[in-house]
Design a protein around this motif. Structure first.
Motif, PDB file in Angstrom:
ATOM      1  N   ILE C 259     -33.869  50.524  95.202  1.00  0.00           N
ATOM      2  CA  ILE C 259     -32.595  50.866  95.557  1.00  0.00           C
ATOM      3  C   ILE C 259     -31.402  50.373  94.547  1.00  0.00           C
ATOM      4  O   ILE C 259     -30.515  51.021  94.592  1.00  0.00           O
ATOM      5  CB  ILE C 259     -32.187  50.271  96.941  1.00  0.00           C
ATOM      6  CG1 ILE C 259     -33.106  50.741  98.020  1.00  0.00           C
ATOM      7  CG2 ILE C 259     -30.901  50.318  97.321  1.00  0.00           C
ATOM      8  CD1 ILE C 259     -33.136  50.198  99.280  1.00  0.00           C
ATOM      9  N   PHE C 263     -32.772  54.954  93.210  1.00  0.00           N
ATOM     10  CA  PHE C 263     -33.817  55.881  93.736  1.00  0.00           C
ATOM     11  C   PHE C 263     -33.720  57.490  92.905  1.00  0.00           C
ATOM     12  O   PHE C 263     -32.248  57.804  93.003  1.00  0.00           O
ATOM     13  CB  PHE C 263     -33.924  55.963  95.289  1.00  0.00           C
ATOM     14  CG  PHE C 263     -34.753  55.061  95.858  1.00  0.00           C
ATOM     15  CD1 PHE C 263     -35.531  54.641  95.110  1.00  0.00           C
ATOM     16  CD2 PHE C 263     -34.544  54.573  97.243  1.00  0.00           C
ATOM     17  CE1 PHE C 263     -36.439  53.496  95.675  1.00  0.00           C
ATOM     18  CE2 PHE C 263     -35.340  53.673  97.680  1.00  0.00           C
ATOM     19  CZ  PHE C 263     -36.368  52.919  97.048  1.00  0.00           C
ATOM     20  N   LEU C 298     -29.263  43.960  99.709  1.00  0.00           N
ATOM     21  CA  LEU C 298     -29.631  45.119 100.450  1.00  0.00           C
ATOM     22  C   LEU C 298     -28.684  45.551 101.584  1.00  0.00           C
ATOM     23  O   LEU C 298     -28.359  46.750 101.934  1.00  0.00           O
ATOM     24  CB  LEU C 298     -30.798  44.386 101.483  1.00  0.00           C
ATOM     25  CG  LEU C 298     -32.202  44.518 101.000  1.00  0.00           C
ATOM     26  CD1 LEU C 298     -33.275  44.071 101.975  1.00  0.00           C
ATOM     27  CD2 LEU C 298     -32.580  46.044 100.505  1.00  0.00           C
ATOM     28  N   PHE C 302     -26.003  49.852  99.785  1.00  0.00           N
ATOM     29  CA  PHE C 302     -25.593  51.274 100.023  1.00  0.00           C
ATOM     30  C   PHE C 302     -24.372  51.447 100.111  1.00  0.00           C
ATOM     31  O   PHE C 302     -23.935  52.674 100.317  1.00  0.00           O
ATOM     32  CB  PHE C 302     -26.446  51.450 101.484  1.00  0.00           C
ATOM     33  CG  PHE C 302     -27.788  52.135 101.302  1.00  0.00           C
ATOM     34  CD1 PHE C 302     -27.807  53.588 101.277  1.00  0.00           C
ATOM     35  CD2 PHE C 302     -28.988  51.318 101.215  1.00  0.00           C
ATOM     36  CE1 PHE C 302     -28.957  54.392 101.218  1.00  0.00           C
ATOM     37  CE2 PHE C 302     -30.279  52.207 100.984  1.00  0.00           C
ATOM     38  CZ  PHE C 302     -30.107  53.346 101.017  1.00  0.00           C
ATOM     39  N   LEU C 303     -23.485  50.357 100.537  1.00  0.00           N
ATOM     40  CA  LEU C 303     -22.083  50.740 100.631  1.00  0.00           C
ATOM     41  C   LEU C 303     -21.429  50.639  99.445  1.00  0.00           C
ATOM     42  O   LEU C 303     -20.569  51.659  99.275  1.00  0.00           O
ATOM     43  CB  LEU C 303     -21.544  49.440 101.420  1.00  0.00           C
ATOM     44  CG  LEU C 303     -21.981  49.531 102.982  1.00  0.00           C
ATOM     45  CD1 LEU C 303     -21.449  48.121 103.602  1.00  0.00           C
ATOM     46  CD2 LEU C 303     -21.306  50.737 103.664  1.00  0.00           C
ATOM     47  N   PRO C 306     -24.320  53.385  96.245  1.00  0.00           N
ATOM     48  CA  PRO C 306     -25.464  54.015  96.978  1.00  0.00           C
ATOM     49  C   PRO C 306     -26.391  54.784  96.012  1.00  0.00           C
ATOM     50  O   PRO C 306     -27.573  54.753  96.324  1.00  0.00           O
ATOM     51  CB  PRO C 306     -24.609  55.120  97.507  1.00  0.00           C
ATOM     52  CG  PRO C 306     -23.306  55.233  97.275  1.00  0.00           C
ATOM     53  CD  PRO C 306     -23.101  53.974  96.629  1.00  0.00           C
TER      54      PRO C 306
END
Lengths: 297, 239, 606
Positions: C259, C263, C298, C302-303, C306
């Motif tokens: 991540i 990805f 983690l 994503f915030l 991303p």
């Protein structure tokens, strides 16, 4: 000890442990209803609450203060989880975002717990009854502590059912679950209800932690994750989103585990549970009581 | 009563409304007529606050409301009956009415909650008979009556209905429309969107015709009727 | 330095050779500890790419990846210590066994999605760890396995030659480079692209003939295989393995590498693996708070980023092989031919139906959406399918394309019964559809999306693509030429290398239609293709549909925009509340009482 008595005792122990699994599964259901989110950090929430309560006890605070204090903190964490770890990620089409972020927050709690309280197992004192207190029913010796856990878990679940089905707030929660936009048009603050559901879910995690800790006797920072996966098994067995399913799935898993432990090997207990998880997900992902979701194009 | 000026709504790249301006007189039934995708639902959602417009203003009783959240507009007397018969189908008829009432009324009003819900049962006895059944088990027409009743329980001054006749048998449509006229007589201002132009002009005092996000015609009932008589109306649908 | 020059330099064979030699020199310039770190980096690269393939490309989340790592480590260690097999053999065994486990896991895992899959993989991780703990006669249980030949302890031999750490480093380097090369070839082939298509939407992937099931089986198998090799390399580096090395934290670490690196790219996971290998080791305070930092990464990654490091550095991996890099643009001649053909519209019409539905009924939990629809689609015609909201048009298309099972009735295509066939099989037969909202893969370029359309035409095998065999390259070039031709026709050439998600909506729709055309359909089903198009885009769409017709391909067209429909169709079928109420030409439809009633309520002058 007769073989029947042995079997009955296993079943009883299984029901007690299973009741806690049901509580955990219930915690997943509540957030699943409102947001279709399952908190992958639920396990560490369970652990963290019992660790908090234990440390308050060790500071000399009485149960009556330690438990509400622990619950308050865990509810606050539930709020933080929803606001920072879930709400911003719900806009993405896939679930990968919130799975990873809830898991991340859970692992953070786990790491934090090892930092504060160390990685070794800590003894958790028995609650109300002593570990050696027994009640005899039909000639079977039942641990009073276990019985207490069973009764409390069932009472809490009953209470939850009443709140959800009989109070206007419970109905509002179901309403938001069913159709958040329509609920807004009816004046229900959907976002607030969602946040609330995470706080209640966190509280249920805390309750489960306090109930299971005296049964385990000792707690470690890792125990939450393991027990969370067992909660998954319970939830999936019954069907995610179903209260009846959570109860049934939890009790069934508890009994299966203890029977496997008693007749085959205690070391196979959890392995069997994980195997059940994979098999149920593959064969019947809606569980026994779940509702099949129609795929949308 | 309600004034929309130059509303623009884009769903990402799709232009759902492109500069719509309308004026609603109090105590009128206004019909919004148009084919699929002409922007009818979007317009109603903008008024109720479910959708925030990209551009344009909404004045309700001379107060700008276009930035206010749904919940607040509900409190000011705007009720929205969404398209597709939205109901809490997994809860009982009675619980639906409770939910329709509870969160939109003042504390004062809540004292009379059961009385007002019973008034609904008096008006539509079939709902009273089925009050403990799940709302999802009602017939389409009964559901529509329940939904409008839920909307009415907030004592709205402005009622928005999105295609209330969709999928209903003609006789049920009559019943629904009759109820709307009753509400109008009680002083409620109503905006109803319809694809079926012929239905809408049966009760409308005034109408707007939308085509691909734009107002292409407006006028009173005579104007609408003459549009129906000529080929104008069908050209809105069939090009 | 702009990213394109960077790309050109980093892609040149010379740079690659120089980099390889530079890495080969590592043991001469670094201390033993650091060489070991480099080896760890290599192992982590394999792990990160393994999860990248499964989660990043195929979109199947895995929270139990350490299980594959463990199986690889134990397999290799056990075969070497107990049977004295050589590393060459044990690595192969570890890879094969793991591939088999991955393949088997794909069956239960392929049936679930999203968080159910996350739970299942979490459970899988726990099971493997439990087995390792309890099966002590083989795995050493909680005590672990020691005495594994290791270059660090000087007990390691390869082909009879004793090997030190430096030699082991070179072995790992060669293996990693070889795998990266294969990985790159793999993801830049039609198979790699099909992974991303399944990731975006299984429905949409199936609609162009990609079998989601096959993609998942392949993804699990190859991903497990790579993690297996990593596990074997790890076991022999350490000389000891215990169950603690393969717990949930290890699974999470693998996920973080993917991540954080990014990805869906090749460079990303390499960077992610490097970050997690070197940073904790070099910065002591980080080591202390390692777990907390990973977990916070983690939560926030994503915030904040991303797309990971690769996203920040704008290092996108292109998903096709263009060996003649400055390809000549398609000769204008072919385009002219294509455009001229459009004028010859009705040449291919015939009165022989290519698709027939017979009394098709569809119920959704008690509600009848379609009530006995029978119609024929003839070769070379454009058939309009219209009706008010909820009349069942889209449902009918969903039944024909195999997305919903039908309740009763039959659908046949060219004398084959295709009733209730899987949708990717229907697509493979040549029935290609588009969706109401475009289902392109947003993070792929226009060219890559269009290549997806060609999927059903590719014949090369997996190995051929992975090893870049001549035939597969030639095939890819052939498809690229076809794509170029359609891009000119659909005026997409200027967007060829733009990611579809960044383009205006109308262009996205055109891309989807062009993609469907590239599948060389025998029937094309278009579900509201004109919704949201501007006037110029609409003209382009009309031109494209005429082109399809000129090829003799019949089209079923759903749309509400009547001017658009009447400018194209030969016949229309009108549905209302699940019933067919009119079949015939547009003119007759506008006069038809029932049709007018369906739309306006009552017929005029009524």
């Amino acid at each position: 000890m007769s073989s029947l008595q042995f079997a009955l005792e296993l079943i009883f122990t299984g029901l007690c442990v299973g009741a806690v699994y049901s509580l955990i599964a219930h915690g997943f259901n509540i957030t699943f209803w409102t947001t279709k989110v399952v908190n992958f950090g639920h396990g560490p929430f369970i652990m963290f609450c019992s660790m908090l309560v234990l440390s308050f006890l060790m500071k000399g605070l009485p149960w009556i203060v330690s438990i509400p204090l622990g619950f308050s903190i865990i509810i606050l964490l539930g709020y933080i989880l929803e606001r920072f770890s879930i709400r911003p990620l719900l806009k993405y089409p896939t679930s990968m975002g919130w799975i990873v972020s809830t898991l991340g927050l859970g692992l953070f709690l786990q790491a934090l717990a090892s930092k504060i309280w160390g990685a070794q197992a800590l003894a958790f004192p028995p609650f109300i009854f002593q570990a050696t207190d027994y009640v005899s029913i039909f000639g079977i010796q039942l641990s009073a502590q276990y019985l207490l856990v069973l009764v409390m878990a069932l009472v809490i679940m009953l209470l939850m059912e009443v709140i959800i089905n009989k109070t206007i707030w419970g109905k509002a929660m179901k309403a938001v679950a069913f159709d958040p936009n329509f609920a807004r048009v009816m004046g229900i603050k959907s976002k607030m209800v969602m946040t609330l559901s995470f706080m209640i879910s966190a509280l249920l995690a805390g309750v489960a932690g306090i109930l299971i800790a005296p049964i385990y006797g000792t707690i470690t920072p890792e125990f939450g994750m393991n027990i969370m996966v067992l909660g998954f098994v319970a939830a999936v067995l019954g069907g995610i989103g179903s209260s009846k399913g959570a109860l049934f799935g939890g009790l069934m898993l508890g009994v299966i585990e203890k029977l496997v432990g008693g007749y085959i090997s205690t070391s196979a207990e959890h392995g069997v549970a994980f195997l059940i998880l994979i098999i149920i997900l593959a064969l019947k992902p809606d569980g026994f009581f779940g509702v099949k979701v129609v795929q949308k194009v | 009563m309600l004034k929309l000026t130059d509303l623009h709504v884009n769903y990402g790249p799709i232009k759902a409304l492109q500069g719509v301006s309308i004026d609603i007189e109090p105590n009128n039934i206004t019909a919004i007529i148009g084919a699929n995708g002409s922007g009818k639902s979007t317009m109603l959602s903008v008024i109720s606050g479910l959708i925030i417009p990209d551009q344009g203003e909404i004045y309700y009783k001379d107060i700008a409301i276009h930035t206010k959240p749904v919940e607040e507009r509900v409190k000011q007397g705007i009720a929205h009956v969404m398209e597709g018969r939205r109901l809490f189908k997994d809860q009982s008829v009675h619980d639906n009415l409770l939910l329709g009432f509870y969160f939109r009324n003042s504390k004062e009003n809540k004292k009379n909650m059961l009385k007002q819900i019973n008034e609904v049962y008096d008006r539509f006895p079939i709902l009273g008979e089925k009050k403990s059944q799940l709302a999802g088990t009602l017939s389409g027409g009964q559901q529509q009556l329940l939904i409008i009743s839920m909307a009415i329980l907030s004592k709205p001054q402005l009622l928005l209905l999105d295609e209330p006749s969709l999928g209903l048998a003609p006789i049920v449509v009559d019943q629904v429309y009759q109820y709307l006229e009753e509400l109008k007589a009680q002083g409620v201002t109503i905006i109803v969107s319809e694809q079926m132009a012929a239905l809408a002009i049966r009760i409308a005092d005034y109408g707007y015709v939308l085509e691909r996000g734009k107002v292409v015609g407006k006028g009173d009932i005579h104007y609408l009727k003459s549009m129906m008589e000529s080929d104008e109306m069908s050209s809105v649908y069939f090009g | 330095m702009t990213s394109s020059t960077f790309k050109r330099i980093s892609n040149s064979g010379f740079t690659k050779l120089a980099l390889f030699l530079l890495f080969a020199l590592v043991p001469f310039f670094f201390a033993v500890n650091d060489v070991q770190l480099f080896i760890f980096w290599g192992i982590n690269i394999l792990l990160a790419q393994s999860i990248n393939l499964l989660s990043g490309f195929a979109g199947q989340i895995s929270l139990g990846h350490a299980a594959f790592y463990a199986i690889g480590a134990y397999t290799s260690a056990i075969f070497m210590t107990k049977f004295g097999l050589s590393l060459v053999v044990t690595i192969l065994l570890a890879a094969l066994l793991n591939g088999l486990v991955g393949y088997l896991l794909s069956f239960p895992a392929g049936r679930v999605k999203e968080f159910y899959l996350a739970m299942m993989t979490l459970g899988f991780g726990f099971i493997v760890q439990e087995v390792a703990k309890e099966w002590s006669s083989v795995t050493g249980g909680v005590m672990g396995l020691s005495g594994i030949p290791s270059p660090q302890l000087g007990t390691f031999t390869l082909l009879g030659i004793p090997m030190g750490l430096a030699y082991y480093y070179w072995v790992v380097l060669v293996i990693v480079v070889f795998f990266l090369w294969m990985f790159k070839n793999f993801v830049q082939s039609y198979i790699g692209r099909s992974f991303l298509a399944v990731h975006r939407s299984e429905l949409s992937a199936a609609s162009i003939g990609i079998s989601p099931q096959f993609v998942k089986q392949l993804a699990y198998t190859v991903s497990a295989l790579m993690a297996g090799v990593a596990g074997a390399l790890y076991a022999h580096l350490m000389g000891y393995i215990g169950t603690n090395s393969f717990g949930m934290m290890q699974s999470i670490e693998i996920l973080v590498m993917g991540i954080l690196g990014g990805f869906g790219t090749i460079i990303g996971p390499i960077l992610g693996a490097g970050f997690l290998t070197f940073i904790p080791n070099k910065l002591q305070f980080i080591q202390e708070y390692q777990l907390m930092i990973y977990s916070l990464l983690l939560v926030v990654s994503f915030l904040i980023i991303p797309q990971g490091f690769a996203g920040v550095l704008k290092l996108r991996t292109s998903l096709y092989k263009n060996l003649k890099s400055k390809e000549k643009s398609p000769s204008p001649a072919t385009t002219v031919v294509a455009k001229r053909e459009i004028n010859d519209l009705d040449a291919n019409r015939s009165h022989q139906p290519i698709l027939t539905t017979t009394n098709v009924i569809k119920d959704f939990s008690g509600l009848r959406a379609l009530n006995g629809i029978s119609f024929n689609l003839y070769r070379g015609e454009i058939l309009g399918l219209i009706g008010p909201n909820g009349s069942g048009k889209s449902t009918l298309v969903n039944l024909i394309s195999g997305i919903y099972p039908i309740t009763s009735g039959a659908i046949s295509f060219e004398d084959d019964d295709i009733t209730n066939k899987q949708s990717h099989l229907i697509a493979t037969k040549g029935i290609i559809r588009t969706f109401q909202d475009p289902h392109n893969v947003a993070n792929m370029t226009v060219r890559e999306n269009l290549l997806l359309g060609n999927h059903r035409l590719y014949q090369s095998g997996i190995l051929s693509c992975t090893l870049n065999l001549k035939r597969s390259i030639a095939e890819e070039q052939e498809m690229l030429a076809k794509v170029d031709q359609i891009m000119v026709l659909s005026e997409l050439a200027q967007y060829a290398d733009d990611q579809v998600g960044n383009l205006p909506y109308g262009i996205q729709r055109i891309v989807e239609v062009a993609r469907a055309i590239l599948a060389e359909p025998k029937i094309l089903l278009l579900d509201e293709p004109a919704a949201g198009l501007s006037e110029t885009e609409l003209k382009l769409l009309i031109q494209l549909i005429r082109y399809v017709k000129s090829k003799g391909i019949p089209v079923v067209l759903i749309d509400h925009h009547m001017d658009f429909v009447s400018s194209l169709v030969d016949r229309v079928v009108v549905l209302d509340s699940g019933e067919e109420i009119y079949t015939g030409d547009m003119k007759g439809m506008k006069q038809n009482k029932q049709v007018i009633e369906a739309y306006l309520g009552v017929a005029k002058h009524a």
